[in-house]
Design a protein around this motif. Structure first.
Motif, PDB file in Angstrom:
ATOM      1  N   ALA B  35     -14.159  42.832  72.965  1.00 43.62           N
ATOM      2  CA  ALA B  35     -13.528  44.017  73.685  1.00 43.62           C
ATOM      3  C   ALA B  35     -13.437  45.157  72.535  1.00 43.62           C
ATOM      4  N   PRO B  36     -13.920  46.206  73.004  1.00 43.98           N
ATOM      5  CA  PRO B  36     -13.614  47.325  71.926  1.00 43.98           C
ATOM      6  C   PRO B  36     -12.324  47.560  71.455  1.00 43.98           C
ATOM      7  N   ALA B  37     -12.400  47.885  69.998  1.00 48.14           N
ATOM      8  CA  ALA B  37     -10.871  48.033  69.336  1.00 48.14           C
ATOM      9  C   ALA B  37     -10.172  49.195  69.695  1.00 48.14           C
ATOM     10  N   SER B  38      -8.957  48.743  69.859  1.00 50.52           N
ATOM     11  CA  SER B  38      -7.961  50.116  70.418  1.00 50.52           C
ATOM     12  C   SER B  38      -7.554  50.824  69.111  1.00 50.52           C
ATOM     13  N   TRP B  39      -7.247  52.009  69.400  1.00 53.00           N
ATOM     14  CA  TRP B  39      -6.450  52.795  67.981  1.00 53.00           C
ATOM     15  C   TRP B  39      -5.300  52.271  67.769  1.00 53.00           C
ATOM     16  N   PHE B  40      -4.673  51.598  68.681  1.00 50.32           N
ATOM     17  CA  PHE B  40      -3.083  51.148  68.561  1.00 50.32           C
ATOM     18  C   PHE B  40      -3.383  49.794  67.905  1.00 50.32           C
ATOM     19  N   ASP B  41      -4.437  49.341  67.789  1.00 46.33           N
ATOM     20  CA  ASP B  41      -4.555  47.840  67.132  1.00 46.33           C
ATOM     21  C   ASP B  41      -3.880  47.526  65.776  1.00 46.33           C
ATOM     22  N   GLY B  42      -4.287  48.719  65.033  1.00 45.44           N
ATOM     23  CA  GLY B  42      -3.741  48.490  63.399  1.00 45.44           C
ATOM     24  C   GLY B  42      -2.278  49.297  63.472  1.00 45.44           C
ATOM     25  N   GLU B  43      -2.302  49.960  62.342  1.00 47.52           N
ATOM     26  CA  GLU B  43      -1.206  50.587  61.812  1.00 47.52           C
ATOM     27  C   GLU B  43      -0.861  52.009  62.496  1.00 47.52           C
ATOM     28  N   LYS B  57       6.640  75.168  74.198  1.00 43.45           N
ATOM     29  CA  LYS B  57       7.000  74.373  72.729  1.00 43.45           C
ATOM     30  C   LYS B  57       7.800  73.144  72.827  1.00 43.45           C
ATOM     31  N   CYS B  58       7.348  72.091  73.549  1.00 42.12           N
ATOM     32  CA  CYS B  58       7.899  70.663  73.714  1.00 42.12           C
ATOM     33  C   CYS B  58       7.782  69.911  72.370  1.00 42.12           C
ATOM     34  N   GLY B  59       8.939  69.431  72.163  1.00 44.73           N
ATOM     35  CA  GLY B  59       8.743  68.591  70.895  1.00 44.73           C
ATOM     36  C   GLY B  59       7.977  67.316  70.999  1.00 44.73           C
ATOM     37  N   VAL B  60       7.069  66.799  70.122  1.00 47.54           N
ATOM     38  CA  VAL B  60       6.274  65.648  70.424  1.00 47.54           C
ATOM     39  C   VAL B  60       6.167  64.935  69.147  1.00 47.54           C
ATOM     40  N   ARG B  61       5.592  63.675  69.666  1.00 54.16           N
ATOM     41  CA  ARG B  61       5.259  62.688  68.703  1.00 54.16           C
ATOM     42  C   ARG B  61       3.976  62.402  68.640  1.00 54.16           C
ATOM     43  N   ALA B  62       3.164  62.646  67.434  1.00 46.49           N
ATOM     44  CA  ALA B  62       1.930  62.521  67.398  1.00 46.49           C
ATOM     45  C   ALA B  62       1.415  61.290  66.687  1.00 46.49           C
ATOM     46  N   SER B  63       0.752  60.407  67.510  1.00 43.88           N
ATOM     47  CA  SER B  63       0.343  59.055  66.744  1.00 43.88           C
ATOM     48  C   SER B  63      -0.883  59.058  66.119  1.00 43.88           C
ATOM     49  N   VAL B  64      -0.835  58.763  64.841  1.00 45.24           N
ATOM     50  CA  VAL B  64      -1.940  58.681  63.895  1.00 45.24           C
ATOM     51  C   VAL B  64      -2.328  57.359  63.466  1.00 45.24           C
ATOM     52  N   ALA B  65      -3.681  57.303  63.623  1.00 50.06           N
ATOM     53  CA  ALA B  65      -3.969  55.824  63.025  1.00 50.06           C
ATOM     54  C   ALA B  65      -5.524  56.184  62.314  1.00 50.06           C
ATOM     55  N   ASP B  66      -5.670  55.590  61.162  1.00 45.30           N
ATOM     56  CA  ASP B  66      -7.025  55.901  60.508  1.00 45.30           C
ATOM     57  C   ASP B  66      -7.346  57.384  60.358  1.00 45.30           C
ATOM     58  N   GLY B  67      -6.246  58.267  59.956  1.00 49.21           N
ATOM     59  CA  GLY B  67      -6.311  59.610  59.643  1.00 49.21           C
ATOM     60  C   GLY B  67      -6.878  60.381  60.889  1.00 49.21           C
ATOM     61  N   ARG B  68      -6.505  59.794  62.085  1.00 46.82           N
ATOM     62  CA  ARG B  68      -6.804  60.715  63.149  1.00 46.82           C
ATOM     63  C   ARG B  68      -5.649  60.588  64.246  1.00 46.82           C
TER      64      ARG B  68
END
Lengths: 193, 768, 270
Positions: B35-43, B57-68
């Protein structure tokens, strides 16, 4: 074991597609295919009109027609009642796509069948599915149907009416629609999960 | 045999268990079928910032993995998002990885004309050097005031305030004022002595009766507002929607009033008439907080529901009923102001009428009506005093009536209307005529000049006459490819911006911080402004070495720090939302000359305007044409998001809505392509027809923002039609300076070809 | 009512509602019939004790390989080697699982028969079973989809009958003269079942009637022509056996392909 279900309040939904975009990015759904979409229906003549936006996705049926037709067992039901596809054993034959009464499945160009998972990877961590979490109208609720105090159980109890899609198919969906606008609706005694 | 029964039988007959959970196959180790790896598999790490796929101007939480950045979600502790996001916010990340982005500075090839679109790549040093020498030449020849700045977006603090103030030009404009909210701000300022602000201060959670006038909540997905609206309806609040079109909000309403376009003021006057003559207004509130009731009562006598029914094409009884129901629910009844209010040129007066209805309901500063929004406490950076402070305004710009003497020449639109904020479109004639003095240079930051300002031909003529035209943007938008120098800005996920102070029920400060490094050779707005400032000799204003130092200094004025803000994202303060909160401290919230709500405006009377709102009939179009109405798509922000493949998959082109009977008469059906041609022969399209019962027969409707003609934006280019292109006229609101845009008429010209466009799927696969 | 129009201005419409099986699948539904039918003929010949050469089982094997080749070539999963799980799982409720065993078994048995290894009658008996599975499973694949109103339970019979008709009609063309009567009977049966199928839809509930209208609108004339071809072919059998066989095969191929292609339509959504 929980019995996961979702309810969508159609009186609240404005068809903004936040759920669909969230799904697309959360699950890296490739361009051109979709796990979640929104159907618009308009009825009546000016100025006596009614309109309904209805988000649709896999209903995680209690009697899923897409599972028995699978020749490898890739299409399966988990202990929590989620209807999932195991990409590792899927041969992309399309039998499940044909069997689904709701067009909820698609060929992922990477070589297997894709569909909504109720964001299994999130719910195992105690989070809500991405579509539920982001909805700006708060029209979606999710939870354990066997827990009378879960969000979804409460929402279903409080609803003026509860509908399921295509009750005549006997699929007993675990995604139900609440408060369908007048002039619309499917009403299904006994078809509920 | 029933087929389902058959299926079950067929399964049962071979003694099988129908559902064999997860145990069907012996799994083989097969790397080909993984199955294809998912961005949330790692840290995955989270970065708290705020969104810029619209300007809420909504406050957000950006999820970053592997510099992306993979996903952007609402941030629960932020009062704007409350953990939720609209489709645009969810999809914003696709813009950062858009291969069509501007990647490095560009300089127009010598010998080409503006609009030819021929560019060569340049270093930042060369590009900034060209701009600085051009600006200094303009200053020497015409004076610093001859540079204009148009700005929109979070970075507009740099290009709409900081840099032009340091440089010393008053000619600074934002489209969000005179092309959007201007009338409601000016009207609110001179009625309540307070602006509305970027976040409409409606006390949704306590209101029981809502009347929306041309306010497309649902199609306009301003996050918190949509949440509040939905919660109010769930709670059982009643909804009335006044709109020529059966909008999404109308579909949720108990009552839809399909009003004739342009006659809203008549409806509001009739409601005032009913409230006054039937003595349904809140007498104690009016007595205590308002001035001018007697004049108002006399003024509205003739405006009976029957009078309004003729004008508005509505039922007189329905008009009367709504007024009575408003009163019955008062003060927990509210008529929100809407946002885009530049409609017909008499807009400040219409907004005044709307506010007077609210005032008579006694809902201003009262639970269930308007709360009193307050800005959070925050000091500016302690820079040396600027030579002048431009009045570009914002959604909530100051709305004074007087001209301030700054020692510099007054803004070129000075004196043309009453409000003090810039009417951005009124700066353009000076670029062409040189009157009252020449605007010779323009820096356009994040403003789409061709999709926001009516009369595109005039804008293009003006651009041709400039000595210097600089565009700072993320994408090669239509107007960007006219500039002499193009500067590529980093997207919001890649940069810091100045702090944002949100006026709100609970005032708060938000931090924009980068989640990832800028892609390619793009730079944040603050860096561009600072580097330019240093090259212009404005070193004194840019003494901060970098943005972190600047932000930290500002945050320390409120006892916080950059470190704390980065960890918390949003810093919430306490507000004073209701009149009672102010009175308890002996404070008066009403900043009007009289210190009360001015039902009758002496200031307007003195300036030669109607002190009480009056109805002006809208203009008529040529026979066989339809009034061009426009609005929003829930998945798009103006003309900014049409190159975002995720959002375009949701809504990839606009269509011209027309009543089914009119479509039939014209011989066109849904899905056919037509050209749209306006009263001045301006044509745009091709655009698909959407024949529907959902609007009146005297108008057509287009979603704004489509119809890009920008070859470099390969997703957006050629999809749909531009409403702005068809607005060759506008009607100036003499009070606010707003450009009334609903005065244009179009014909449908059948037989347009279906555009041949590359598939979105192919375009999406280019994503980097 | 507004579906098509609404899709212009709304979001998505119904993204997964388009046809999911395309011409290679249609081709498979023909090839599997030819392969299964010829394998059945091999089984019949092997059991009947008639003159038996390696040619016919080899042809059957080649047809099976061709069919599987087409399936594999069009499969999105062709490089993922997941098809092995068809044989590592036990999915008796799945028509395709049975079909896979039917085709694989038929391939092995026809190979043994062509090589002349082992007991001919024993293999023939087994091949009777596996080739029948190959003939039966397409109808089962379609009829299992209760939500698609054009795929009725009648296809459980219609598909094997027309399948056998295609295979034996072709065999007749290739010189298996003794199949004439069988082809005629199958063609008549095919036409009759086709008529019954249409009548069943017409007499069915609203969804079925709407589906019939859809079939008529999309390809009514072609479907009628296909049934007519099967109907008239027996009359021509004696005088023009080749023409008759060709007509019957063409009618059967067309009718099956139309049902697979157009039958993908979903029943009423509301």
């Amino acid at each position: 074991m929980p019995r996961y279900a979702m309810a969508i309040d159609l009186a609240a939904c404005v068809g903004c597609a936040a759920c669909a975009v969230a799904c697309k990015l959360e699950n890296e759904v490739p361009a051109g295919v979709d796990r979640l979409w929104i159907r618009l229906e308009e009825r009546g003549t000016f100025p006596d009109l009614a309109m309904q936006y209805r988000p649709e996705q896999c209903l995680h049926c209690a009697e899923p027609p897409c599972v028995p037709v699978c020749p490898t067992g890739a299409s399966h039901v988990t202990a929590d009642g989620l209807v999932l596809v195991d990409a590792e054993t899927c041969i992309a034959c399309g039998a499940c796509i044909a069997a689904c009464p709701y067009d909820a499945r698609y060929f992922d160009p990477r070589g297997f069948v894709g569909k909504c998972t109720f964001c299994e990877h999130r719910i195992v961590q105690g989070q809500l599915p991405a579509c539920v979490e982001t909805c700006p109208t708060l029209c979606r609720t999710f939870g354990d149907l066997d827990d009378p105090e879960s969000d979804v159980s409460r929402a279903i109890r409080a609803a003026r009416r509860v509908d399921v899609l295509k009750p005549e198919q006997g699929t007993r969906p675990k995604l139900v629609y609440l408060n369908t606008p007048a002039r619309f609706g499917l009403a299904a005694e006994g078809a509920l999960p | 045999m029933d087929r389902r029964a058959f299926l079950k039988l067929s399964a049962a007959s071979v003694g099988a268990v129908m559902l064999a959970p997860e145990a069907a196959a012996v799994k083989l180790p097969n790397p080909l079928a993984r199955a294809p790896a998912s961005w949330f598999d790692g840290e995955v790490s989270s970065v708290l910032t705020f969104c810029e796929n619209c300007f809420w101007k909504c406050g957000v939480r950006a999820s970053v993995a592997d510099g992306r950045v993979w996903k952007v979600d609402g941030y629960a502790a932020n009062p704007k998002s409350r953990g939720r996001l609209c489709p645009r916010g969810q999809g914003a990340v696709a813009q950062t990885y858009d291969p069509d982005r501007l990647k490095r500075p560009l300089i127009r090839v010598e010998g080409t004309q503006r609009g030819d679109g021929k560019y060569r790549e340049a270093s930042w040093d060369e590009a900034l050097g060209v701009i600085a020498s051009g600006m200094l030449a303009i200053k020497e020849r015409y004076g610093s005031e001859s540079m204009a700045f148009f700005a929109h977006g979070s970075g507009d603090t740099w290009f709409g305030e900081y840099l032009p103030a340091a440089w010393a030009t008053p000619n600074v404009g934002k489209p969000s004022v005179s092309l959007c909210t201007g009338p409601r701000e000016t009207a609110s300022q001179w009625t309540f002595g307070r602006g509305i602000g970027g976040h409409e201060p409606i006390d949704w959670e306590n209101t029981d009766y809502i009347v929306l006038i041309g306010h497309h909540i649902g199609e306009d997905t301003h996050n918190t507002q949509l949440q509040d609206f939905s919660l109010a309806l769930k709670r059982g609040a009643e909804l009335v929607v006044v709109d020529p079109r059966f909008s999404v909000a109308a579909s949720k309403a108990g009552r839809w009033l399909p009003i004739k376009p342009g006659t809203d003021t008549a409806l509001l006057l009739a409601w005032l008439h009913v409230l006054v003559t039937e003595e349904l207004y809140d007498k104690a509130y009016v007595e205590r907080y308002t001035v001018g009731f007697e004049q108002l009562a006399a003024h509205v006598q003739p405006f009976t529901p029957e009078w309004a029914a003729d004008i508005t094409d509505l039922d007189a009884d329905a008009i009367r009923t709504v007024a009575r129901e408003l009163a019955a629910h008062a003060p927990r009844a509210v008529v929100p102001p809407g946002r885009h209010t530049v409609w017909y040129g008499n807009d400040t007066q219409r907004m005044r009428a709307l506010y007077l209805v609210n005032a008579l309901l006694g809902n201003y500063g009262v639970e269930g009506g308007f709360y009193l929004a307050q800005a959070p406490y925050l000091e500016p950076y302690p820079h040396p005093a600027f030579p002048l402070e431009p009045a570009a305004g914002g959604c909530s710009g100051a709305s004074g009536g007087e001209t301030l003497d700054t020692g510099f020449r007054a803004r070129v639109d000075d004196g043309r209307f009453f409000a003090h904020t810039t009417a951005v479109q009124e700066l353009i004639p000076a670029m062409i005529s040189g009157e009252p003095y020449r605007i010779a240079g323009l820096i356009a930051y994040g403003v789409n000049l061709f999709h926001s300002i009516p009369d595109v031909a005039r804008t293009q003529e003006a651009l041709r006459k400039l000595d210097l035209y600089v565009a700072i943007d993320v994408l090669p938008m239509d107007h960007v490819m006219w500039a002499d120098v193009i500067l590529p800005e980093a997207t919001y996920l890649e940069r810091y911006d100045d702090l944002v102070a949100i006026a709100h029920k609970t005032p708060f400060i938000e931090l924009r911080q980068p989640a990832v490094d800028p892609m390619w050779d793009t730079k944040p707005g603050w860096w561009i402004a600072r580097e330019l400032g240093l090259r212009l000799g404005l070193d004194a204003y840019f003494d901060w070495p970098d943005i972190e130092a600047y932000l930290d200094k500002r945050l320390r004025t409120i006892g916080s720090s950059l470190e704390q803000a980065k960890a918390k994202g949003t810093l919430v303060q306490r507000g004073r939302p209701y009149l009672a909160d102010w009175e308890a401290r002996n404070l008066n919230p009403f900043g009007t000359p009289s210190g009360r709500i001015e039902l009758y405006s002496q200031t307007f009377a003195d300036a030669g305007f109607d002190p009480l709102p009056t109805y002006e009939p809208p203009n008529d179009g040529p026979p066989g044409s339809y009034r061009l109405l426009y609005g929003r798509s829930p998945v798009h922000t103006f003309a900014k998001t049409q190159n975002n493949w995720v959002l375009m998959e949701m809504h990839g082109q606009n269509a011209v809505w027309i009543h089914t009977a009119e479509a039939e008469a014209l011989g066109v059906a849904s899905g056919d392509y037509v050209w749209l041609e306006n009263q001045d022969g301006v044509r745009d399209g091709p655009v698909a027809v959407y024949a529907t019962e959902r609007l009146r027969r005297d108008c057509v409707y287009l979603v704004h923002g489509f119809g890009h003609r920008a070859k470099g934006m390969r997703v957006a280019d050629g999809r749909g039609a531009s409403d702005t292109a068809l607005m060759s006229r506008y009607r100036l609101d003499p009070i606010s300076g707003g450009a009334g845009m609903r005065v244009n008429f179009v014909k449908l010209v059948p037989g347009a070809p279906r555009p041949r466009l590359p598939s979105l799927r192919k375009l999406a696969e280019r994503s980097v | 009512m507004t579906g098509a129009a609404a899709s212009i201005t709304t979001f998505y419409g119904a993204p997964n509602s388009a046809a999911f099986w395309h011409w290679p699948t249609l081709l498979h539904f023909v090839l599997v019939a030819v392969a299964g039918g010829v394998a059945l003929l091999v089984a019949y010949r092997a059991l009947s004790g008639a003159r038996f050469t390696w040619r016919l089982p080899a042809l059957a094997l080649a047809l099976i390989v061709l069919d599987l080749g087409v399936l594999w070539g069009e499969s999105l999963a062709r490089w993922r080697l997941t098809h092995v799980y068809l044989f590592l799982s036990f999915q008796p409720a799945s028509a395709i699982w049975w079909g896979a065993w039917g085709l694989a078994g038929s391939a092995a048995l026809t190979a043994l028969l062509a090589l002349g290894w082992g007991p001919r009658r024993g293999w023939g008996a087994l091949l009777l079973v596996t080739s029948s599975l190959a003939l039966l499973y397409p109808g089962l694949v379609l009829a299992a989809n209760a939500a698609r109103p054009l795929w009725t339970p009648l296809l459980l019979v219609f598909m094997p009958v027309t399948g056998l008709l295609i295979a034996w009609g072709l065999a007749l063309l290739l010189g298996q003269r003794d199949l004439g009567v069988a082809v005629g009977a199958l063609a008549l049966a095919g036409a009759a079942l086709g008529g019954l199928y249409l009548a069943g839809l017409a007499a069915g509930p609203g969804g079925a009637r709407a589906a019939l209208e859809h079939l008529w609108h999309e390809a009514g004339v072609w479907f009628a022509l296909a049934l007519a071809a099967m109907l008239v072919s027996p009359a021509l059998l004696r005088r023009y056996p080749a023409v008759a066989a060709l007509l019957a095969v063409a009618g059967a191929v067309l009718a099956r392909s139309l049902l697979v292609e157009i039958g993908q339509v979903m029943g009423p959504p509301f």
